[in-house]
Scaffold this active site. Sequence first.
Site, PDB file in Angstrom:
ATOM      1  NE  ARG A  50      -2.546  -1.939  -0.216  1.00  0.00           N
ATOM      2  CZ  ARG A  50      -3.264  -1.005   0.397  1.00  0.00           C
ATOM      3  NH1 ARG A  50      -4.146  -0.300  -0.297  1.00  0.00           N
ATOM      4  NH2 ARG A  50      -3.094  -0.764   1.671  1.00  0.00           N
ATOM      5  CG  MET A  51       1.926  -8.664  -2.149  1.00  0.00           C
ATOM      6  SD  MET A  51       3.501  -9.277  -1.533  1.00  0.00           S
ATOM      7  CE  MET A  51       4.067  -7.892  -0.555  1.00  0.00           C
ATOM      8  CG  HIS A  69       6.650   3.787   9.039  1.00  0.00           C
ATOM      9  ND1 HIS A  69       7.041   2.909  10.027  1.00  0.00           N
ATOM     10  CD2 HIS A  69       5.766   3.106   8.261  1.00  0.00           C
ATOM     11  CE1 HIS A  69       6.416   1.738   9.831  1.00  0.00           C
ATOM     12  NE2 HIS A  69       5.630   1.846   8.772  1.00  0.00           N
ATOM     13  CG  ASP A  90       9.753 -10.716   1.570  1.00  0.00           C
ATOM     14  OD1 ASP A  90       9.483  -9.647   2.154  1.00  0.00           O
ATOM     15  OD2 ASP A  90      10.590 -10.801   0.649  1.00  0.00           O
ATOM     16  CE1 TYR A 109       2.739  -4.937   8.960  1.00  0.00           C
ATOM     17  CE2 TYR A 109       2.037  -2.645   8.798  1.00  0.00           C
ATOM     18  CZ  TYR A 109       2.776  -3.699   8.312  1.00  0.00           C
ATOM     19  OH  TYR A 109       3.561  -3.536   7.203  1.00  0.00           O
ATOM     20  CD  GLU A 153       5.359  -1.548   9.485  1.00  0.00           C
ATOM     21  OE1 GLU A 153       4.374  -0.785   9.590  1.00  0.00           O
ATOM     22  OE2 GLU A 153       6.257  -1.382   8.617  1.00  0.00           O
ATOM     23  N   GLY A 199       0.839  -1.193   0.000  1.00  0.00           N
ATOM     24  CA  GLY A 199       0.000   0.000   0.000  1.00  0.00           C
ATOM     25  C   GLY A 199       0.871   1.238   0.000  1.00  0.00           C
ATOM     26  CD  GLU A 216       8.348   2.169   6.285  1.00  0.00           C
ATOM     27  OE1 GLU A 216       7.497   1.806   5.455  1.00  0.00           O
ATOM     28  OE2 GLU A 216       8.830   1.407   7.142  1.00  0.00           O
ATOM     29  CG  HIS A 263       1.017   3.047   8.231  1.00  0.00           C
ATOM     30  ND1 HIS A 263       0.739   2.248   9.321  1.00  0.00           N
ATOM     31  CD2 HIS A 263       2.131   2.514   7.671  1.00  0.00           C
ATOM     32  CE1 HIS A 263       1.640   1.287   9.403  1.00  0.00           C
ATOM     33  NE2 HIS A 263       2.496   1.427   8.401  1.00  0.00           N
ATOM     34  CD  GLU A 264       3.492   3.618   4.478  1.00  0.00           C
ATOM     35  OE1 GLU A 264       4.577   3.446   5.049  1.00  0.00           O
ATOM     36  OE2 GLU A 264       2.642   2.701   4.352  1.00  0.00           O
TER      37      GLU A 264
HETATM   38  N1  BES Z   1       6.907  -0.690   5.806  1.00  0.00           N
HETATM   39  C1  BES Z   1       5.634  -1.174   5.398  1.00  0.00           C
HETATM   40  C2  BES Z   1       5.683  -2.001   4.147  1.00  0.00           C
HETATM   41  C3  BES Z   1       6.621  -3.179   4.211  1.00  0.00           C
HETATM   42  C4  BES Z   1       6.757  -3.947   5.344  1.00  0.00           C
HETATM   43  C5  BES Z   1       7.350  -3.532   3.104  1.00  0.00           C
HETATM   44  C6  BES Z   1       7.646  -5.026   5.376  1.00  0.00           C
HETATM   45  C7  BES Z   1       8.219  -4.603   3.141  1.00  0.00           C
HETATM   46  C8  BES Z   1       8.369  -5.350   4.282  1.00  0.00           C
HETATM   47  C9  BES Z   1       4.629  -0.028   5.225  1.00  0.00           C
HETATM   48  O1  BES Z   1       4.792   1.006   6.136  1.00  0.00           O
HETATM   49  C10 BES Z   1       3.254  -0.555   5.452  1.00  0.00           C
HETATM   50  O2  BES Z   1       3.017  -1.012   6.536  1.00  0.00           O
HETATM   51  N2  BES Z   1       2.375  -0.473   4.474  1.00  0.00           N
HETATM   52  C11 BES Z   1       1.006  -0.863   4.623  1.00  0.00           C
HETATM   53  C12 BES Z   1       0.163   0.370   4.832  1.00  0.00           C
HETATM   54  C13 BES Z   1      -0.973   0.222   5.780  1.00  0.00           C
HETATM   55  C14 BES Z   1      -0.631  -0.444   7.071  1.00  0.00           C
HETATM   56  C15 BES Z   1      -1.628   1.573   6.032  1.00  0.00           C
HETATM   57  C16 BES Z   1       0.568  -1.592   3.356  1.00  0.00           C
HETATM   58  O3  BES Z   1       1.386  -1.713   2.432  1.00  0.00           O
HETATM   59  O4  BES Z   1      -0.551  -2.055   3.288  1.00  0.00           O
HETATM   60 ZN    ZN Z   2       4.237   0.466   8.092  1.00  0.00          ZN
END
Ligand code: BES
Ligand code: ZN
Length: 593
Positions: free
Chosen positions: A544-545, A291, A367, A375, A310, A260, A263, A287-288
Amino acid sequence: MSRIDPHSFVDDTQPRTRHADLSLDVDFARRVVTGEIHLRFVAPGSGPLDLDTKGLTIHAVATPDGKAVPHALGEETPILGRRLRLDLPPGTPAVSIRFATSPDAVALQWLDPAQTAGGSHPFLYSQCQAIHARTVLPLQDTPAVRISYRAEVTVPEPLSVVMSAGPAGDRRGPRPGTRTFVFEMPQPIPPYLFALAAGRLASRDLSPRSRVFAEPEVVEKAAWEFAGVEETIRTAETLFGPYPWDRYDMLVLPPSFPYGGMENPRMTFLTPTVLAGDRSLVDVVAHELAHSWTGNLVTNATMEHFWLNEGATTWAERRILEALHGAPAAVLSWAIGEKALRDSFTRFGSGSPLTKLKTDLAGTDPDDAFSSIPYEKGARFFALLERTAGRERFDRFLAAYLARFRFTSITSGEFLAFLEAELPGLAAGVRADEWMSGTGLPANAPVFESEALEKLSDLAARFPEGARPSTSEVARWTPAEKLVYLQRIPRPAPPAACAALDGLLGLSTQGNWELLAEWLAIAAASDYEPAFPRLREVLGSVGRMKYLRPLYNALGATLRTRALAREVYAGAKPRMHVLSRRVVESVLAAYPS
Ligand code: BES
Ligand code: ZN
């Protein structure tokens, strides 16, 4: 020898890098970045120095005065990649390494023009978290080794480059038809925050310190969506102190971006699925942005302490939300998070060691360990500390914490020791040990309630018996209320019920991707055919995973939907990010055959 991170070859008895000077050349035809990295040490060193690499070709290693440095690549290991051991001559202050990336570097996604909004120029973006920086650069790839950097990046015209750094000008490139962009990141960052993107980019100023970048076709929509970013930054500053990174810019990526948001300091990377057209998904930006304090300023020392990044940030995001939109809006966000938490417990099993806050990840790819647990369980731990200490005292603790550990990378133990020093007895009082090393959700987890939440849950639970909200009621719901309602709809639902839901909420034509994805998950789990065309489109275009996992999971329900899933994935795969592919393949592999 002393390894400090299960995901890195870094040895803390060896010299430590303090700064990197990079010169990178982006070759879209070969899908290769060639470059040179100059690593400067905290103090001159000698003897062995172990760096992380994965898929890199090493051409030459030299000292600043041009002497060749003996070096050897170790065996390929599946998660970590290959150790690059240098043998430094006595008193070596820095080394230069010439290298090239591999076309399948995990951190780099190369897009054909057809995969962009403009359709006529290629695009490249990086995603280094958690341990993929080593597929772009040979370095000490652990968050415990923080570095400042300067970079010069050459790309074909008319592309431009953005990085997780401040822009420091651009000039004609070394070859005709090329341009070189220069960047500086003076603050020390963990390597996973190294980031770069190159494409045909336009930008719009949103405030004196914030600007949004996107393809020209997308930039107006992005500027409208994020117009409120300065207010969000100011709100965050009242909670967490002055914004520490100078500028806060954003880049909206093509739809294959697997997250999504990411940061990257000074340049948050975002999925275009946040462009809902009604500013309803800007909490990803909150959120970002959060961070910037929790994660980027104070960083997890290794991925085993990922909850420090997180969990703190998810809690901080909801404090921002509460300050901007009120406590009931924050409660809905906690409720939405709770659904994600339950799904993760189901995925791993609530007795799984991956449900601990402090994880043991030796031999595990970060991963694969990724889930909503750090989170949402992490955020609940922060909320518990806040409630138990009282908001004022906890806010004072947080300010002291950020001040004490700014620009450092810390472990869960260091967090807890500081907590004990500042608020003696609190950790024991909330049974912090159980939160850290116990599985599942502890019984003293805070509960988030509101009248609206109760109503929505009740209404959704009675959906199978025919309970429906009235049209005028739905018209008054916020997007978050709609989402909470949808998340709680029992599934599978019969076709007539699906049709009613779609009609009531206008789901098939949704601009809000959270609502659209939740609806499609209901439809997929219910084998509801009228939604399949939209489902195909979504699965064929979005990387988006967070959306792919539940959708493909839901499609596991029946023989017919499993066939649909396999067919759609085969078509989409060639255009997908490798991380998204891995997630989908793991879901498909778990289908009953
Ligand atoms: N830092 C993360 C994305 C991430 C985590 C990438 C671990 C690779 C490894 C980012 O801050 C995040 O948490 N993105 C979320 C946003 C949501 C929680 C608002 C996302 O991608 O969904
Ligand atoms: Zn995050």
